[in-house]
Design an enzyme around this catalytic site. Structure first.
Site, PDB file in Angstrom:
ATOM      1  N   ASP A  13       0.858  -1.173   0.000  1.00 16.49           N
ATOM      2  CA  ASP A  13       0.000   0.000   0.000  1.00 16.49           C
ATOM      3  C   ASP A  13       0.899   1.230   0.000  1.00 16.49           C
ATOM      4  O   ASP A  13       1.781   1.359   0.844  1.00 16.49           O
ATOM      5  CB  ASP A  13      -0.905   0.017   1.239  1.00 16.49           C
ATOM      6  CG  ASP A  13      -1.977  -1.066   1.164  1.00 16.49           C
ATOM      7  OD1 ASP A  13      -2.210  -1.591   0.061  1.00 16.49           O
ATOM      8  OD2 ASP A  13      -2.576  -1.379   2.210  1.00 16.49           O
TER       9      ASP A  13
ATOM     10  N   ASP B 252     -14.243  -5.660  -3.361  1.00 18.33           N
ATOM     11  CA  ASP B 252     -14.269  -5.692  -1.897  1.00 18.33           C
ATOM     12  C   ASP B 252     -15.657  -6.136  -1.473  1.00 18.33           C
ATOM     13  O   ASP B 252     -16.659  -5.589  -1.965  1.00 18.33           O
ATOM     14  CB  ASP B 252     -13.983  -4.300  -1.315  1.00 18.33           C
ATOM     15  CG  ASP B 252     -12.552  -3.836  -1.604  1.00 18.33           C
ATOM     16  OD1 ASP B 252     -11.721  -4.688  -1.982  1.00 18.33           O
ATOM     17  OD2 ASP B 252     -12.283  -2.633  -1.455  1.00 18.33           O
TER      18      ASP B 252
END
Lengths: 254, 213
Positions: free
Chosen positions: A13, A132
């Site tokens: 990330d 997601d």
């Protein structure tokens, strides 16, 4: 017996050019320089890398493109870049700078035709759709904006829809499992892997080596992605692959 | 990068390594891979520069008929078949060097004659199509694979394959055995992506660049 192997994919990330990892996408800890970390993962035997720019904004695009270019000149395995991609032009810049694949998430839900546009222009092989999911009233449902926004899309139907539109791979993250280290969401991973013709990358919840065994063996995932356990060396990629090999799961050993 | 013609009509030297530019994807990945092993290459569709290069790489991922149409419009298909220096087709590039592709029933360049590119049958053994990921290359028989161990892992992304033929110099299994590399004279083709295949891939690229005919 030789065969296609299951892939281990560390995720980095990225925020302001640095690697960070949060729990449930909120609290962030600095885990270092992305290129250095990427090279370490390559040396340890990672099969691919995913870079997720979690603060991607228009003005940050240029920085991201430079980072991608820097990664491309240092690593010799495929890598995917995601985060805030919402147009064909965004994608062209990333591919031109050496990204092998891009991943779409919220923008695919908001504008599903983007998947068609990208797959016809650049090929399905570079279009990863990140999905997601969260259980809402007992039904696995798509959520967007890093899990903050629920939709009305059932996860399996959406997975099939993105494949019809030209997605080359699905990156499935259970927001309930992400950051918990309690294991991957096996049931929804299994259902989606069986429902779509493209590879499914399972993400969210990998904490110990047995979790990876389960997601490959029981849920039939084609690849598994994790971040912090690799960043903070809780599990070494080399030892994980050796373990999986011992469990008769085909992996690339180096 | 154009090579200017000097007053005597002689062209400046073409670069040692040229990557053919066309409408396929991931072409620049090869450029970056060469950069990692210290080789500067030029991406071009200029026929003179391509003809004059020491080595030609014909990479790409994408769809066969669209690529062939583009190549034909620019007569790059005729140019490629006439090349006499070492040529390396990668992925779609390798498939386009075959005689025919089932992908939209496309006649291809035909360097590897009587080699038809077929689609993987997804019904078989619950295979995902395209094949995406790392698989092994075996039965290696070419200088292209010097110092590359048998059963090395390489990175593949493809929905179509070439069967086993006399030109086969490496094989891979996905549902069944197929050609992961082909060679005929100065033409080499690999189905996998050496530019993304870690150290094995780098060795294969180095070997290709070291070929002297």
């Amino acid at each position: 017996m030789t065969m296609l192997t299951k892939r281990i994919i560390p995720c980095l990330d990225i925020k302001d050019g640095r690697t960070v990892k949060g729990t449930n996408f909120v609290e962030l800890r600095d885990a270092g320089d992305p290129v250095e970390l990427a090279m370490r993962y390559c040396a340890e035997g990672a099969d691919e890398l995913v870079f997720l720019d979690i603060t991607a904004t228009t003005e940050k695009r240029k920085t991201l493109a430079q980072l991608v270019r820097n990664i491309a000149t240092h690593i010799n395995i495929p890598f995917t870049v995601g985060g805030g991609i919402s147009s064909v032009d965004d994608v062209r810049v990333l591919l031109d700078n050496g990204a092998d694949k891009i991943s779409l998430n919220t923008s695919a839900v908001q504008n599903p035709s983007l998947i068609n546009q990208l797959s016809s222009q650049f090929g399905s092989q570079c279009v990863v759709v990140a999905i997601d999911v969260k259980r809402i009233h007992g039904v696995w449902t798509v959520v967007t904006h890093g899990g903050r926004t629920p939709t009305t899309l059932p996860a399996i139907a959406w997975a099939q829809q993105v494949c019809d539109a030209g997605a080359g791979e699905i990156l499935l993250t259970s927001m309930e499992h992400d950051g918990t280290k309690s294991g991957f969401a096996l049931d929804i991973t299994r259902e989606i892997a069986a429902a779509v013709p493209v590879p499914v990358i399972a993400s969210g919840g990998g904490g110990i080596m047995q979790h990876f065994e389960e997601v490959f063996q029981d849920a039939r995932a084609d690849a598994a992605l994790a971040a912090s356990i690799f960043h903070f060396r809780e599990i070494g990629i080399g030892e994980l692959k050796k373990y999986l090999h011992q469990q008769q799961i085909p992996v690339r050993l180096i | 990068m154009k090579t200017p013609t000097d007053q005597t009509g002689n062209k400046e030297e073409s670069p040692e390594v040229v990557i053919i530019r066309y409408n396929a994807g991931n072409i620049r990945s090869v450029l970056f891979a060469l950069e990692r092993i210290g080789i500067e290459a030029v991406v071009t569709d200029d026929p003179d520069i391509i003809r004059g290069a020491g080595k030609v790489i014909f990479p790409g991922v994408g769809e066969a008929s669209t690529a062939m149409q583009y190549l034909k419009e620019r007569e790059l298909d005729k140019l490629i078949v006439s090349l006499t220096q070492p040529v390396l087709g990668i992925c779609l590039g390798m498939q386009l060097l075959c005689s025919h592709s089932e992908e939209n029933d496309t006649p291809c360049i035909g360097v590897f004659d009587n080699v038809t590119v077929q689609r993987f049958n997804p019904a078989q053994a619950s295979l995902k199509v395209p094949q995406i990921g790392w698989n092994t290359i075996s039965g290696l028989r070419s200088s292209l694979f010097q110092e590359v161990p048998e059963n090395s892992y390489c990175y593949f992304v493809h929905g179509y394959y070439a069967g086993i033929r006399p030109y086969t110099i490496a094989t891979t299994e996905y549902g069944h055995c197929y050609s992961s590399a082909l060679q005929k004279n100065n033409f080499y083709g690999v189905q996998f992506h050496p530019e993304k295949s870690a150290l094995a891939g780098e060795q294969i690229l180095k070997n290709f660049l070291a070929i002297s005919l």
